[in-house]
Design an enzyme around this catalytic site. Sequence first.
Site, PDB file in Angstrom:
ATOM      1  N   GLY A  85     -26.711  52.844  49.029  1.00 32.10           N
ATOM      2  CA  GLY A  85     -26.047  53.453  50.182  1.00 32.10           C
ATOM      3  C   GLY A  85     -24.306  53.380  50.306  1.00 32.10           C
ATOM      4  O   GLY A  85     -23.871  52.449  49.651  1.00 32.10           O
ATOM      5  N   HIS A  86     -23.719  54.146  51.029  1.00 30.63           N
ATOM      6  CA  HIS A  86     -22.028  54.360  51.293  1.00 30.63           C
ATOM      7  C   HIS A  86     -21.712  52.858  51.471  1.00 30.63           C
ATOM      8  O   HIS A  86     -21.941  52.533  52.629  1.00 30.63           O
ATOM      9  CB  HIS A  86     -21.660  55.462  52.089  1.00 30.63           C
ATOM     10  CG  HIS A  86     -22.591  55.597  53.389  1.00 30.63           C
ATOM     11  ND1 HIS A  86     -21.879  55.997  54.469  1.00 30.63           N
ATOM     12  CD2 HIS A  86     -24.001  55.537  53.632  1.00 30.63           C
ATOM     13  CE1 HIS A  86     -22.914  55.858  55.531  1.00 30.63           C
ATOM     14  NE2 HIS A  86     -23.944  55.556  54.848  1.00 30.63           N
ATOM     15  N   GLY A  87     -20.858  52.566  50.659  1.00 31.88           N
ATOM     16  CA  GLY A  87     -20.043  51.315  51.291  1.00 31.88           C
ATOM     17  C   GLY A  87     -20.678  49.917  50.887  1.00 31.88           C
ATOM     18  O   GLY A  87     -20.468  48.854  51.399  1.00 31.88           O
TER      19      GLY A  87
END
Lengths: 345, 345, 345
Positions: B235-237
Site C-alpha cells: 500500500g501507499h507509503g
Amino acid sequence: MKLGELAAQLSCTVEGNPNVEIRGLAAIQQAGPGELSFIESEKYARFLKSTRAEALILDWRTHRPDIPCIRSDQPRLAFARALALYYQPRLPVPGVHPSAVIGTEVRLGADVHIGAHVVIADDVTIGDGAILFPNSTIYSGVRIGARTVIHANCAIHERTEIGDDCILQSGTVVGTEGFGFVPTLEGTWHKMPQSGYVRIEDNVEIGSNTAIDRPAVGYTRIGRGSKLDNLVMIGHGSQIDDNCLLIAQVGLAGGVQVGRNVVLAGQVGVAGHASIGDRAMVSAKGGVPSDVEPGTVVSGSPAMPHALWLRTSALIRRLPELFQNVRELQHKLALLQRRLQIGDE
Amino acid sequence: MKLGELAAQLSCTVEGNPNVEIRGLAAIQQAGPGELSFIESEKYARFLKSTRAEALILDWRTHRPDIPCIRSDQPRLAFARALALYYQPRLPVPGVHPSAVIGTEVRLGADVHIGAHVVIADDVTIGDGAILFPNSTIYSGVRIGARTVIHANCAIHERTEIGDDCILQSGTVVGTEGFGFVPTLEGTWHKMPQSGYVRIEDNVEIGSNTAIDRPAVGYTRIGRGSKLDNLVMIGHGSQIDDNCLLIAQVGLAGGVQVGRNVVLAGQVGVAGHASIGDRAMVSAKGGVPSDVEPGTVVSGSPAMPHALWLRTSALIRRLPELFQNVRELQHKLALLQRRLQIGDE
Amino acid sequence: MKLGELAAQLSCTVEGNPNVEIRGLAAIQQAGPGELSFIESEKYARFLKSTRAEALILDWRTHRPDIPCIRSDQPRLAFARALALYYQPRLPVPGVHPSAVIGTEVRLGADVHIGAHVVIADDVTIGDGAILFPNSTIYSGVRIGARTVIHANCAIHERTEIGDDCILQSGTVVGTEGFGFVPTLEGTWHKMPQSGYVRIEDNVEIGSNTAIDRPAVGYTRIGRGSKLDNLVMIGHGSQIDDNCLLIAQVGLAGGVQVGRNVVLAGQVGVAGHASIGDRAMVSAKGGVPSDVEPGTVVSGSPAMPHALWLRTSALIRRLPELFQNVRELQHKLALLQRRLQIGDE
C-alpha cells in the site's frame, strides 16, 4: 429455437408444450418470457413458485405443471449444454497478425491464431488450432498444445509446457522463477537458481492474473482437467493432480502435494510440503498447516475437521458467557467452602 | 562435471570418490544416478537412507559413508551455488528491438536489452546492462538501475525509481496511484491525488503480478536486498527496510513500517500505519492490527505471540469439551447446594 | 503559491500570515519549511506540537497559534484539493499511436489517446477524451465511456461496458469468463459457458492486477462511484452498488450482493450469494459466510458483530487460564464431594 428442438439436442424429454420459443437463458430469479432457466438445489426451490421463466430444466422430483419443462438427472449440466447452443465466445480466425514478433525455430501448428503484438521467443512449439490473444509473451523453449487458448497479456516463461485444450485467462503468468532464497550468515538472501519445469496438462483452465512458479529442481504440475480461478498462487514444485478446483486467491506454498478431485475454496492457504488427499475439501479462508486426509472436509485456520470447526466457531461466540459462568462457579464454590468451613485441601 | 571439480568451484572438500560424474542436481527424494542432492534440515534426514543420489552435499554431522559427499557448513547455500554452475536463465543479448517504442529524452545505458513491443515513455533512464522483456510499459520519468531485469508485461509508473541488480517477475505493477479517497458529506469518495514516489533499492526481487502503490505524499520504499513474492500488495507509503522476505499474497495497507530482516509469511495482512520491528516474523495468514516488537514471532488474526497462538489454537479445538465440563460443574454444584440446602447467598 | 491564494482557491479562510509561500504538501510528520500539511483525526493530534510544517489545514477545534492555518470542516478533503493544485498525473495528448492495432467498426470519440501497442478488436466504442495507455488489449464489442483512463497492460474482454470518468490501474482484467464448472458423473468438470455481461458504471476506480469476471447469465456490476483496490477478485454475477470501497485483495465469490457505501477492508472474503446491506463494513480479513445487515460492522471469520469479535478475540488469548480455572474447579468440587461423602447423584 423451440423447446422441443432444444431438448432433442440435449437428448432430454419435454413435459408440456414443446413449441414454446426459447430466445435465451437466465437465472431462475431473472428469467422472463422467452427464457429458459433451471432449478437444481433446494436453495432455489423457493423461486419455483414465483419464476416467470418460459420453460425450466428440472430434475424428476420437482414440479411446476403450468410451465413446460425439460427433465434431466443433472439440471445444471443440461443448462450448461443448452447455454452453449446460444452462446460461444468469439474466437479469432486462424492467422498470424503482422505485428506479432516471432523468433527462430518456432513451430506453429495448423490453423493457429497469433494475435497482434504477441511476442514469441526462439524454439517455441505451438499446437494445431491454438489461439494466442494480443500482447502475450512466450519465452524461449515453451511448448503449447493443440487448441489451447491463451488470452491477452499473459506471460509464459521458459521451461513451461502447456497441454492440449487448455484455457488461460488474461494476465496470467506461468513458469516464473520460484521464490527460493537461502539465508546467508551476513543476513542477506542468496538466490536459488530455478532450473525446474512447469507442466500444465490437458484440459486445464487457469483464471486471470494467476501466478504459477517453476521450482529450483523438478516440476510444478497442474494435472489434467484441473481448474484454477483468478489470482491463485502456485508455489514452486507444487503438484496438483487431476480434476481439482482451486478457487480465487488460493495460495499454495512450495512443494505442496494436492490429490485428485480436491476442492480448495477461496483464499485458502496451504503450507509448504503439505499433502492434501484425494477428494478432500478445504473451506474458504482455511489455513492448512499440514497433511489433510483423503475425502475429508477441513475448515478454519489452522484447519480442523469441518464439523468440529462449525461447533467451535459457534462456541467462540459464546466465550463471554462461558467466562462469566466460570467466574460465577468460582464464586459459588468459594462461598460454599466458606459456609462449610472447608478449605481447598 | 566431476564431483571434485564442482567442490573446488564451491571451495569445499570432498569425502569419497571425487571422480563421479555429476550431470545435474535434484531434490533428495527424486535424485538418481548422476545427480547431486543435499540434506539440510532434520526434516529431510529420513531420506538420507533411501536416496539414490550419486553424491550429496552434507553438513559435518551427517553421514552416509557409501555416497561421496561435499562438506559444507551451509548445504543449502552450497546447493544453490552448485545449481548455478548447471543452469542460468536464458537472457537476451543487448540491443533494442525495432518494435519497441521509445520516447524522447530516454537515456539507455550500455548493453541494455529492450525487448519487442516494450514501450518507454519520455524522460526515462535505464542503466547499463538492464534487460526489459517484451510488452512491458515504462511511464515517463522512471529510472531503472544497472543490470536490473524486468520481465514481460510489467508496468512501471511515473515517479518510480528502481535500483541496480533488481529482478521484477512478469505482470508486476509498480508506482500506481495509491488507494486514497476522502469521504464527502454526499456519501461519495473524493480522489486524493497521489503525488508521492516509489523507491525500490538495489538487489530487490519482486514476484509476478505484484502491485506496489505510490502515496499521496512522501515515499513507498522497498529496501535493499528485500524479496517480494507473487501477488503481494504494498500500500501507499509503506516502507520496507533491507533484507525482508514477503511471501505470496501478503498485503500491507498504507503507511506500514517494516524493519530489517522481517519475514511475512503467505497471506499475511498488516493494518495501516502498523510498525513491525527488525527480525520479527509473522506466520502465514497472520493479521497484524498494530505494532510488532523486534525479534518476535506472531501468529493468528489478530496476531498474538506464536507460543500463545499454538496453545490457544489447540484449546479452541477442545471448546466443546470445555463447555460440557462447565455445564457438568454447574449441575454438580447446584445438586450439592440442594443437598446441603445452601443457596448462592 | 502563497497560503492566502491557496486558501482562496479552496474557498477557505486563513488564520495567521497569508503570505507564507507554500512550495508543496507533506504528511504531518515529514512536513518542513515551505510545506503545507493537515491534521484530521485524534490519532495525529500528537504531531501537532512537533510539526515543522510551514502551514496547516485544521478543523475549527484544533489550535497551534504560531503556525498559519487554513480552516476547514473537512481538513483531509481540503488537503486533497490543495494537493491537486500542485500535482496532476501526466496524461498523454490526444492521438492514436501508429503502432496501435485497431479493428473494424471501432468508434473512437473526440480527443481520445490510444497508446503504443494497444490492440482494439472489432466493434468497440471509446468515448470522448478516453485514454488508453500502452499494451492494453480491448476485446470485440467493448464500450468504454468518456474521459475514462485505462492504464498499461489491461485486458478488457467482450461483453464489458465501462462508464464515463473511470480509472483502471495497470494490469487489471475485466470481463473474463467466470469460474463456472459443473461436476459430471465421471468426476470431471464441464465448463459452463459465460454468456453474461460486466457493467462498470461511471466514476469507478479499479486498482492494479484486479480481476472482474462475467457470469454465465445476467450481469456483474460495479456501481457508480465505487472504488476497488489492487488484486481484488469480483466473482461472476456479483453486484456492487454505488460508492463502495473494496480494499486490496478482497474476494467476492459469485452472485454476491453488496449494497451502497459498503466498505470491505483488506483480504475480506465473501461467500457466494451472500448479501451485504447498505453502509455495512467488514473488517480486514473478515470471512462473510452469509448476509450482513445494513449499517452493521462485522469482523472475524466467520464474521460476527464487531463488538463481539473484539471481546472474543481478547478472551481467546485467555483460554489457557480458563482451562486451568475449570480444572481447578473440577478438582475443588471433587474434593468437596469426597469430604462431604456426597456423590454426583
